[in-house]
Design an enzyme around this catalytic site. Structure first.
Site, mmCIF file in Angstrom:
data_model
loop_
_atom_site.group_PDB
_atom_site.id
_atom_site.type_symbol
_atom_site.label_atom_id
_atom_site.label_comp_id
_atom_site.label_asym_id
_atom_site.label_seq_id
_atom_site.Cartn_x
_atom_site.Cartn_y
_atom_site.Cartn_z
ATOM 1 N N TYR A 554 38.353 40.807 35.755
ATOM 2 C CA TYR A 554 37.200 42.608 35.553
ATOM 3 C C TYR A 554 37.664 43.674 35.079
ATOM 4 O O TYR A 554 37.369 44.094 34.030
ATOM 5 C CB TYR A 554 35.776 41.694 36.089
ATOM 6 C CG TYR A 554 34.585 42.747 35.768
ATOM 7 C CD1 TYR A 554 33.723 42.066 34.547
ATOM 8 C CD2 TYR A 554 34.357 43.755 36.639
ATOM 9 C CE1 TYR A 554 32.284 42.604 34.440
ATOM 10 C CE2 TYR A 554 33.297 44.309 36.019
ATOM 11 C CZ TYR A 554 32.155 44.627 35.032
ATOM 12 O OH TYR A 554 30.874 44.839 34.575
ATOM 13 N N LYS A 558 37.722 46.036 32.195
ATOM 14 C CA LYS A 558 36.668 46.893 31.592
ATOM 15 C C LYS A 558 37.885 48.497 31.316
ATOM 16 O O LYS A 558 37.785 49.365 30.910
ATOM 17 C CB LYS A 558 35.800 47.721 32.507
ATOM 18 C CG LYS A 558 35.351 45.962 32.827
ATOM 19 C CD LYS A 558 33.699 46.630 31.273
ATOM 20 C CE LYS A 558 33.191 45.309 31.571
ATOM 21 N NZ LYS A 558 32.007 45.264 30.769
#
Ligand code: ZN
Length: 657
Positions: A554, A558
């Protein structure tokens, strides 16, 4: 035309003339060929009691702001009949005085203002008065042989030459009625304007209207060309976006551009003689406030900058010079609709509703123009008459007070991950700020979720490149362009340390959060470059600035889209496209967070869920709506000088600060 009268429905109104008036007004309003968008008006005369209990004769006449299609009893303000009739006897009555006096004659001054044609309704002796601007009859009057045709076809009607609506028209009819007995007529035909029918019986007034219109339709069927040309061609969406931008620049605000590419619209736009026939004027002067006098004709492949739009504006200024006076202020000079050669008809407006009105009028106009041509020549009123109506205060008042435009009025936004959480909240925020919003999501619930916001939801798997391309193109085809994209869709899976990283989590997280964002941007950028005040918004994460253990995939995804945004900001600045990132943290009202995940995260910090939710410097729970409103603001002019920025929306984090 078929009568929609239904005995059972009518019986429900028995003994209540106003209810019956509502009923047959709605029957008229149900047919677009009779009445369009606030056009036409009806009335009924009756007796009521005033505040003191005295009986008064009144006229219930359509109030401004009401549409016959949906009118209700409060849409018919009651005005004193005797005094209203007296107004028609005056030698002169200014618009201001007419408006004031009609309002002064209302029994309930809190109601809507009576129609500008109220005096006309009052002077006709019959109880029920129906008035429409029906295409079929007006088309026959917009003809070099108009008077002759009307005379022959309607010997049972009183035909009157065109005169400006309002007091002078009432005077004209009032004078005419002194010499004729209306009882011998079935209706009054106002050349280039519309038709009145009347009776003491609601059904008869309504059905007389239909009978007169049917007679005109039959005449057209016998004498005109039944089929208008049709065509089916593909459309260049980038050209559409270019046209939209040129019109928005001329108008000084973003405009939607809704293309009608129906076979009928394309057939009209492909006519060799289109420039000659389409620019003679509207069906009825009443349309001018919605569509201006004429459309702009745009070349099949317009040159850069779409010079036709600037030429239209110059012609409009000349039209104002020819017909205006020092007391008048020129209105904006942007066209309200375009005939785009071969491709169709484009309606411009600040909202879908406004565009749809224009689009409907354009559709009826091309029918009338082509029908007129096949009956010996389409001939609209002289431009001076149209101008007088366009600049008539009472017509402009119909458009309502503009107020302060919203930040994104007329803009088109496309949001991913729109079914819930931050995506849905962003759709809501953008919509509140005036944008026309399309949302994408893999969850089929997106259609209903966005429909509830008055927006459009499209089911789309962002990892399917073709589906993404199609969704972007569909948005442009629907509204004419693209100004704002919000890259929000993402997945989050925690609790996997790198040494135990599953391939599935890693691959899927990067595919959805990073690669799909790049593909979506790639598909949207060509249209954003043609947008109005265009903006790309990226939903990053606090994890990029301050990562935590167990969420490598994740955090990396990002970090990846943040870097993508920085490069995009550099690449797109020259085209005026701004690119900014927000980094939310601890937004728990999203689909990423289950109650279970929340509880276990809180436990990891030895906190209650409540404490965990507000564990930021401001001690504030961060909601999806906080992120949505920030994103909408970032796309607005307030941030017009900001690109390449990253803004936290996390309640303050000592690790980030
Ligand atoms: Zn009228």
């Amino acid at each position: 035309m078929k009568s929609l009268w239904n005995d059972a429905d009518a019986a429900a109104c028995k003994g209540d003339d106003l209810a019956l008036r509502v009923y047959t007004s709605r029957l008229l309003g149900a047919s677009e060929d009779l009445v369009m968008h606030g056009g036409g008006n009806t009335s009924v005369k009756g007796v009521t009691t005033d505040f003191f209990g005295n009986e008064v004769e009144v006229l219930y006449v359509k109030g401004s702001g009401w549409d016959l299609k949906t009118i209700e009893k409060p849409g018919f303000p009651a005005i004193r009949l005797r005094e209203t009739r007296q107004l028609a006897e005056l030698d002169e009555l200014s618009d201001t005085d007419m408006t004031l006096q009609l309002r002064a004659l209302m029994l309930d001054p809190s109601g809507p203002s009576p129609s500008v044609e109220a005096i006309l309704h009052a002077i006709m002796p019959h109880r029920f008065i129906d008035h429409t601007h029906t295409d079929a009859i007006i088309t026959l009057t917009n003809n070099p042989r108009g008077e002759q045709i009307i005379g022959e076809l309607f010997p049972d009607c009183l035909a009157l030459p065109y005169i400006m609506p309002g007091f002078i028209l009432s005077r004209q009819v009032n004078d005419a009625l002194k010499n004729v007995d209306l009882a011998q007529y079935k209706g009054i035909i106002l050349m280039h304007h519309g038709v009145f029918t009347f009776s003491d019986d609601a059904r008869e007034a309504y059905e007389n209207m239909l009978e007169l219109v049917s007679r005109a339709e039959d005449y057209i069927a016998r004498n005109g060309v039944a089929q208008h040309p049709t065509a089916e061609r593909s459309v260049d969406l980038a050209e559409l976006a270019r046209i939209r931008r040129a019109v928005s620049e001329e108008r000084g605000s973003a405009q939607l551009a809704i293309l009608d590419r129906s076979p009928d619209a394309q057939g009209y736009a492909a006519r060799e003689d289109i420039a000659a026939i389409a620019c003679r004027g509207p069906i009825t002067p009443d349309h001018v406030i919605r569509t201006k006098r004429i459309p702009v004709i745009i070349d099949a492949t317009p040159a850069a900058g779409v010079p036709e739009v600037a030429a239209y504006a110059a012609d409009y200024r000349a039209y104002f010079e020819r017909n205006g006076s020092d007391e008048l202020t020129i209105l904006d000079q942007a066209p309200r609709f375009a005939i785009w050669r071969n491709s169709g008809s484009i309606a411009f407006g600040s909202s879908v509703k406004e565009c749809n009105i224009v689009s409907d009028i354009a559709r009826h106009t091309r029918w009338a123009v082509q029908t007129g041509e096949s009956l010996g020549g389409w001939q609209a009123l002289p431009e001076k008459d149209i101008f007088d109506l366009e600049y008539w205060v009472l017509e402009q008042a119909k458009l309502g007070k503009a107020g302060t435009p919203k930040a994104h009025q007329g803009k088109i936004a496309l949001v991913t991950g729109a079914n819930s959480g931050i995506g849905l909240a962003t759709c809501e925020a953008l919509g509140k700020d005036g944008a026309t919003v399309v949302g994408l999501d893999i969850d089929p619930g997106v259609e209903a979720a966005l429909a509830a916001l008055g927006a459009t939801g499209i089911v789309c798997d962002l990892t399917d490149d073709d589906a993404v391309q199609a969704a972007v193109e569909h948005t442009v085809a629907l509204y004419g362009g693209l100004d704002i994209i919000v890259c929000n869709a993402g997945m989050f899976k925690a609790g996997e340390r790198i040494e135990a990283q599953t391939r599935d989590t890693w691959d899927r997280t990067l595919a959805i959060n990073l690669t799909a964002t790049q593909r979506f941007m790639t598909a949207a950028i060509p249209y954003l470059k043609l947008g109005v005040g265009p903006s790309i918004l990226i939903v990053g994460s606090r994890n990029y600035c301050a990562p935590g253990p167990g969420a490598a995939a994740y955090s990396v995804s990002k970090a990846g889209i943040t870097q993508l945004a920085r490069v995009a900001a550099l690449e797109l600045a020259a085209d005026g496209v701004r690119v900014n990132v927000v980094h939310p943290d601890a937004v728990f009202d999203t689909a990423l967070w289950t109650q279970e995940a929340l509880a276990s995260s809180a436990a990891r910090y030895n906190m209650t869920v409540e404490e965990y939710k507000t564990k930021n410097l401001l001690g504030k729970e961060i909601r999806s709506s906080d992120v949505g409103r920030l994103l909408s603001a970032l796309a607005s002019d307030t941030f017009g000088a900001t690109t390449g920025a990253q803004i936290p929306v996390d309640g303050g984090s000592d690790r980030v600060i």
